[in-house]
Enzyme design. Structure first.
Site, PDB file in Angstrom:
ATOM      1  N   ASP A 176    -108.925 -40.738  25.630  1.00 28.88           N
ATOM      2  CA  ASP A 176    -109.452 -39.814  24.617  1.00 28.88           C
ATOM      3  C   ASP A 176    -108.284 -39.536  23.679  1.00 28.88           C
ATOM      4  O   ASP A 176    -107.121 -39.709  24.059  1.00 28.88           O
ATOM      5  CB  ASP A 176    -109.906 -38.493  25.278  1.00 28.88           C
ATOM      6  N   ILE A 177    -108.582 -39.075  22.473  1.00 27.03           N
ATOM      7  CA  ILE A 177    -107.483 -38.696  21.575  1.00 27.03           C
ATOM      8  C   ILE A 177    -106.883 -37.359  22.024  1.00 27.03           C
ATOM      9  O   ILE A 177    -105.713 -37.074  21.798  1.00 27.03           O
ATOM     10  CB  ILE A 177    -107.968 -38.664  20.109  1.00 27.03           C
ATOM     11  N   ALA A 178    -107.691 -36.544  22.710  1.00 25.66           N
ATOM     12  CA  ALA A 178    -107.239 -35.243  23.226  1.00 25.66           C
ATOM     13  C   ALA A 178    -106.822 -35.388  24.689  1.00 25.66           C
ATOM     14  O   ALA A 178    -107.351 -36.243  25.402  1.00 25.66           O
ATOM     15  CB  ALA A 178    -108.377 -34.237  23.110  1.00 25.66           C
ATOM     16  N   LEU A 230    -108.981 -44.360  18.739  1.00 25.91           N
ATOM     17  CA  LEU A 230    -109.867 -45.533  18.661  1.00 25.91           C
ATOM     18  C   LEU A 230    -109.542 -46.422  17.469  1.00 25.91           C
ATOM     19  O   LEU A 230    -109.924 -47.592  17.436  1.00 25.91           O
ATOM     20  CB  LEU A 230    -111.331 -45.082  18.604  1.00 25.91           C
ATOM     21  N   GLY A 289    -116.495 -42.075  23.277  1.00 26.18           N
ATOM     22  CA  GLY A 289    -115.478 -41.556  22.358  1.00 26.18           C
ATOM     23  C   GLY A 289    -115.966 -41.525  20.922  1.00 26.18           C
ATOM     24  O   GLY A 289    -117.051 -41.990  20.595  1.00 26.18           O
ATOM     25  N   SER A 320    -127.149 -41.690  19.726  1.00 25.15           N
ATOM     26  CA  SER A 320    -127.688 -40.337  19.574  1.00 25.15           C
ATOM     27  C   SER A 320    -129.055 -40.376  18.905  1.00 25.15           C
ATOM     28  O   SER A 320    -129.362 -41.298  18.131  1.00 25.15           O
ATOM     29  CB  SER A 320    -126.723 -39.529  18.695  1.00 25.15           C
ATOM     30  N   TYR A 330    -122.894 -39.073  10.666  1.00 19.42           N
ATOM     31  CA  TYR A 330    -122.741 -39.230  12.119  1.00 19.42           C
ATOM     32  C   TYR A 330    -123.875 -40.099  12.685  1.00 19.42           C
ATOM     33  O   TYR A 330    -123.629 -41.072  13.403  1.00 19.42           O
ATOM     34  CB  TYR A 330    -122.726 -37.840  12.758  1.00 19.42           C
TER      35      TYR A 330
HETATM   36  C1  15L Z   1    -125.719 -35.010  19.228  1.00 13.57           C
HETATM   37  O1  15L Z   1    -125.633 -36.210  18.978  1.00 13.57           O
HETATM   38  C2  15L Z   1    -124.517 -34.156  19.337  1.00 13.57           C
HETATM   39  O2  15L Z   1    -123.396 -34.864  19.837  1.00 13.57           O
HETATM   40  C3  15L Z   1    -124.764 -32.905  20.154  1.00 13.57           C
HETATM   41  O3  15L Z   1    -123.704 -32.004  19.913  1.00 13.57           O
HETATM   42  C4  15L Z   1    -126.115 -32.249  19.853  1.00 13.57           C
HETATM   43  O4  15L Z   1    -126.079 -31.685  18.592  1.00 13.57           O
HETATM   44  C5  15L Z   1    -127.220 -33.265  19.978  1.00 13.57           C
HETATM   45  O5  15L Z   1    -126.949 -34.428  19.240  1.00 13.57           O
HETATM   46  C6  15L Z   1    -128.605 -32.736  19.581  1.00 13.57           C
HETATM   47  O6  15L Z   1    -129.297 -33.381  18.793  1.00 13.57           O
HETATM   48  O7  15L Z   1    -129.010 -31.697  20.087  1.00 13.57           O
END
Ligand code: 15L
Length: 272
Positions: free
Chosen positions: A32-34, A51, A71, A109, A134
């Protein structure tokens, strides 16, 4: 048994997965970066990495069987903040996987499809409709997996994660919630599956109001065991007054900078 590389190890999902994977006896390489904030399990090592740094990513991936890629930037950010970790970084992950013959599990996501309306039940082969830079980076990641499977035979599974939190927090997450145990079982099913090619999974628990239908879960034998429904009385009334949020599956990610006249006026061009 070859080690497993987990990126994003210091994030909320990474920290939840580390003890679960360690308890299953996997040798873990964490990055991880952290810094990693928890005690390291005996069978894990941690090395901080960016990354953007392809040389380090490739070294960390040497000899691994799987890259669990959690990540990168995990919330909506301006394009310049997303570009390095989520676009260039993903290229480094896939190049490493190709060289090592490793499988990739990608934490995609629901924001890759977030501009679909909530009443549309989606199958995994639906059109991408990212709701943010994102979400766009997650769609790119899934397509990167498509390319590396078609061209190089790199197996990859793309988890379209809903809301993976300890518990649902509002009405939307009664549909999108993924419990931590269901997430951990999803990763374990991925590691043990004999073969899955290029797969896409709706990563949410067994929520009756889910927006999502068919996917490739049968290829890995995963079924969610939890449900958000038991939180309905507690959080079912929690909504906003913003139609851009409330009409779309991606919820709050749809609203920042939204400049269309009247969300979500469905004209002919908005059909899925
Ligand atoms: C995501 O992709 C995020 O990483 C997370 O923090 C939430 O916001 C989630 O989606 C969501 O849609 O609830």
């Amino acid at each position: 048994m070859k080690p497993i590389l987990l990126t994003g190890a210091s994030g909320a999902l990474g920290r939840m997965l580390v003890p679960a994977l360690a308890a299953q006896g996997h040798a873990l390489r964490l990055t991880d970066i952290a810094p990693f904030p928890d005690e390291l399990p005996a069978n894990a090592i941690f090395e901080a990495a960016d990354l953007n740094d392809g040389v380090t990513v490739s070294r960390l991936a040497e000899g691994v069987s799987h890259i669990l890629h959690f990540g990168g930037v995990s919330t909506d950010q301006p394009f310049e903040a997303i570009f390095g970790p989520n676009l260039r970084g993903l290229y480094h992950i896939y190049e490493a996987a190709r060289r090592e013959g490793a499988r990739v599990a990608f934490a995609s996501s629901n924001h890759s499809i977030g501009f679909h309306l909530r009443e549309t039940k989606l199958d995994a082969d639906c059109a991408f409709r990212p709701d943010s830079f994102y979400g766009l980076s997650k769609a790119y990641g899934e397509l990167m997996g498509r390319l590396y499977w078609d061209k190089h035979g790199v197996e990859n599974i793309n988890y379209r994660i809903g809301s993976c939190w300890p518990e649902p927090l509002n009405r939307r997450s009664l549909a999108t919630w993924l419990s931590y145990p269901d997430m951990a079982r999803l990763v374990q099913a991925t590691i043990t599956a004999p073969r899955f090619g290029h797969a896409v999974i709706w990563a949410c628990s067994a929520n009756p109001t889910s927006y999502w239908g068919a996917d490739h879960r049968d290829r890995i034998g995963w079924q969610p065991q939890d449900t958000a429904e038991k939180w309905r009385d507690k959080v079912g009334h929690i909504t906003t007054n913003n139609p851009a949020i409330e009409h779309h599956q991606g919820g709050p990610y749809c609203a920042p900078g939204y400049s269309r006249a009247a969300p979500p006026t469905a004209d002919a061009f908005d059909l899925p």
